[in-house]
Design a protein around this motif. Structure first.
Motif, mmCIF file in Angstrom:
data_model
loop_
_atom_site.group_PDB
_atom_site.id
_atom_site.type_symbol
_atom_site.label_atom_id
_atom_site.label_comp_id
_atom_site.label_asym_id
_atom_site.label_seq_id
_atom_site.Cartn_x
_atom_site.Cartn_y
_atom_site.Cartn_z
ATOM 1 N N CYS A 193 0.809 -1.165 -0.049
ATOM 2 C CA CYS A 193 0.013 0.060 -0.130
ATOM 3 C C CYS A 193 0.861 1.287 0.091
ATOM 4 N N CYS A 194 2.216 1.042 0.349
ATOM 5 C CA CYS A 194 3.085 2.420 0.302
ATOM 6 C C CYS A 194 4.546 1.922 0.139
ATOM 7 N N SER A 195 5.385 3.004 0.158
ATOM 8 C CA SER A 195 6.646 2.283 -0.371
ATOM 9 C C SER A 195 7.488 2.128 1.171
ATOM 10 N N ASN A 196 6.920 1.840 2.201
ATOM 11 C CA ASN A 196 7.674 1.516 3.543
ATOM 12 C C ASN A 196 7.801 -0.062 3.479
ATOM 13 N N LYS A 197 8.889 -0.180 4.483
ATOM 14 C CA LYS A 197 9.205 -1.829 4.534
ATOM 15 C C LYS A 197 8.304 -2.455 5.367
ATOM 16 N N THR A 198 7.802 -3.666 5.065
ATOM 17 C CA THR A 198 7.238 -4.745 5.613
ATOM 18 C C THR A 198 8.237 -5.646 6.163
ATOM 19 N N VAL A 199 8.064 -6.124 7.441
ATOM 20 C CA VAL A 199 8.936 -7.105 7.999
ATOM 21 C C VAL A 199 8.244 -8.108 8.392
ATOM 22 N N ARG A 200 8.510 -9.435 7.969
ATOM 23 C CA ARG A 200 7.938 -10.630 8.278
ATOM 24 C C ARG A 200 9.045 -11.568 9.040
ATOM 25 N N LEU A 201 8.477 -11.994 10.130
ATOM 26 C CA LEU A 201 9.265 -12.948 10.833
ATOM 27 C C LEU A 201 8.693 -14.466 10.986
ATOM 28 N N THR A 202 9.492 -15.259 11.003
ATOM 29 C CA THR A 202 9.248 -16.733 11.069
ATOM 30 C C THR A 202 9.953 -17.121 12.514
ATOM 31 N N ARG A 203 9.524 -17.681 13.218
ATOM 32 C CA ARG A 203 9.976 -18.228 14.509
ATOM 33 C C ARG A 203 9.659 -19.651 14.710
ATOM 34 N N PHE A 204 10.675 -20.537 15.037
ATOM 35 C CA PHE A 204 10.295 -21.917 15.534
ATOM 36 C C PHE A 204 10.599 -21.884 17.023
ATOM 37 N N VAL A 205 9.684 -22.534 17.826
ATOM 38 C CA VAL A 205 9.591 -22.422 19.009
ATOM 39 C C VAL A 205 9.790 -23.973 19.644
ATOM 40 N N TYR A 206 10.638 -24.070 20.775
ATOM 41 C CA TYR A 206 10.853 -25.558 21.449
ATOM 42 C C TYR A 206 10.539 -25.314 22.905
ATOM 43 N N LYS A 207 9.948 -26.356 23.340
ATOM 44 C CA LYS A 207 9.680 -26.785 24.622
ATOM 45 C C LYS A 207 10.358 -27.792 25.279
ATOM 46 N N ASP A 208 11.118 -27.625 26.216
ATOM 47 C CA ASP A 208 12.147 -28.793 26.464
ATOM 48 C C ASP A 208 12.708 -29.438 25.195
ATOM 49 N N ASP A 209 13.194 -28.800 24.425
ATOM 50 C CA ASP A 209 14.056 -29.071 23.396
ATOM 51 C C ASP A 209 13.234 -29.791 22.283
ATOM 52 N N ASP A 210 11.923 -29.999 22.615
ATOM 53 C CA ASP A 210 11.135 -30.407 21.331
ATOM 54 C C ASP A 210 10.364 -29.352 20.449
ATOM 55 N N ALA A 211 10.378 -29.710 19.264
ATOM 56 C CA ALA A 211 9.382 -28.719 18.144
ATOM 57 C C ALA A 211 8.163 -28.560 19.011
ATOM 58 N N TYR A 212 7.574 -27.482 18.998
ATOM 59 C CA TYR A 212 6.344 -27.078 19.827
ATOM 60 C C TYR A 212 5.397 -26.143 19.164
ATOM 61 N N ALA A 213 6.135 -25.220 18.472
ATOM 62 C CA ALA A 213 5.116 -24.243 17.892
ATOM 63 C C ALA A 213 6.003 -23.617 16.561
ATOM 64 N N VAL A 214 4.985 -22.759 15.768
ATOM 65 C CA VAL A 214 5.687 -21.775 15.156
ATOM 66 C C VAL A 214 4.972 -20.578 15.048
ATOM 67 N N TYR A 215 5.681 -19.459 14.843
ATOM 68 C CA TYR A 215 4.668 -18.349 14.778
ATOM 69 C C TYR A 215 5.429 -17.316 13.694
ATOM 70 N N TYR A 216 4.223 -16.698 13.028
ATOM 71 C CA TYR A 216 4.564 -15.853 12.072
ATOM 72 C C TYR A 216 4.282 -14.376 12.524
ATOM 73 N N CYS A 217 5.057 -13.336 12.423
ATOM 74 C CA CYS A 217 4.507 -12.028 12.638
ATOM 75 C C CYS A 217 4.992 -11.144 11.354
ATOM 76 N N GLN A 218 3.981 -10.063 11.352
ATOM 77 C CA GLN A 218 4.276 -9.046 10.272
ATOM 78 C C GLN A 218 3.953 -7.496 10.791
ATOM 79 N N TYR A 219 4.864 -6.717 10.341
ATOM 80 C CA TYR A 219 4.425 -5.237 10.700
ATOM 81 C C TYR A 219 5.181 -4.404 9.703
ATOM 82 N N THR A 220 4.512 -3.244 9.278
ATOM 83 C CA THR A 220 5.077 -2.317 8.385
ATOM 84 C C THR A 220 5.411 -1.020 9.069
ATOM 85 N N ILE A 221 6.855 -0.595 8.669
ATOM 86 C CA ILE A 221 7.370 0.611 9.448
ATOM 87 C C ILE A 221 6.567 1.792 8.871
#
Ligand SMILES: [Zn+2]
Length: 138
Positions: free
Chosen positions: A16-44
């Motif tokens: 929608c504009c010339s700004n930068k959109t930042v997208r994060l991909t995060r893997f989450v571990y609980k007691d060393d096991d794969a547990y969750a994934v989350y994505y986040c996004q925001y635009t500066i």
């Protein structure tokens, strides 16, 4: 113990504009096991300072998408002194077509889900540890 794996963000030009959109991909571990994934996004530079995200919980050790994998769309913003977390409907989630995230829930259903405490536990970790999000919302 929950540990988040922090990797470099992906950065795009906002549609929608010339700004930068930042997208994060995060893997989450609980007691060393794969547990969750989350994505986040925001635009500066957007007037509304809000991070949109989705958390996917359950059976991330499986290669295929399990019916026991559930996705919770959410938003994070701040009022004068606190982080605010709100769940969102699937329809409003930018990742609603990403099947690997699992069964994406609407807000009302998500609030009654057996894993909702784990969702909010993870959002607590996000606003405590994910420095990109902390810096953006500051
Ligand atoms: Zn924009």
């Amino acid at each position: 113990m929950i540990e988040i794996e922090f990797e470099e963000p992906n950065i795009y030009d906002c549609e929608c504009c010339s700004n930068k959109t930042v997208r994060l991909t995060r893997f989450v571990y609980k007691d060393d096991d794969a547990y969750a994934v989350y994505y986040c996004q925001y635009t500066i530079g957007h007037k509304d300072k809000v991070v949109t995200g989705v958390i996917s919980l359950g059976e991330w050790w499986e290669e295929s998408v399990s019916p026991e994998r559930v996705a919770f769309p959410f938003r994070i913003w701040t009022d004068e002194s606190n982080y605010q977390i709100g769940l969102m409907d699937k329809e409003d989630c930018i990742w609603k077509d990403i099947e690997i995230l699992g069964n994406m829930l609407d807000r009302e259903v998500a609030l009654k889900h057996k894993w909702i405490k784990e969702v909010f536990q993870l959002t607590d970790h996000i606003v405590d540890e994910d420095q990109y999000i902390i810096d953006y919302l500051e």
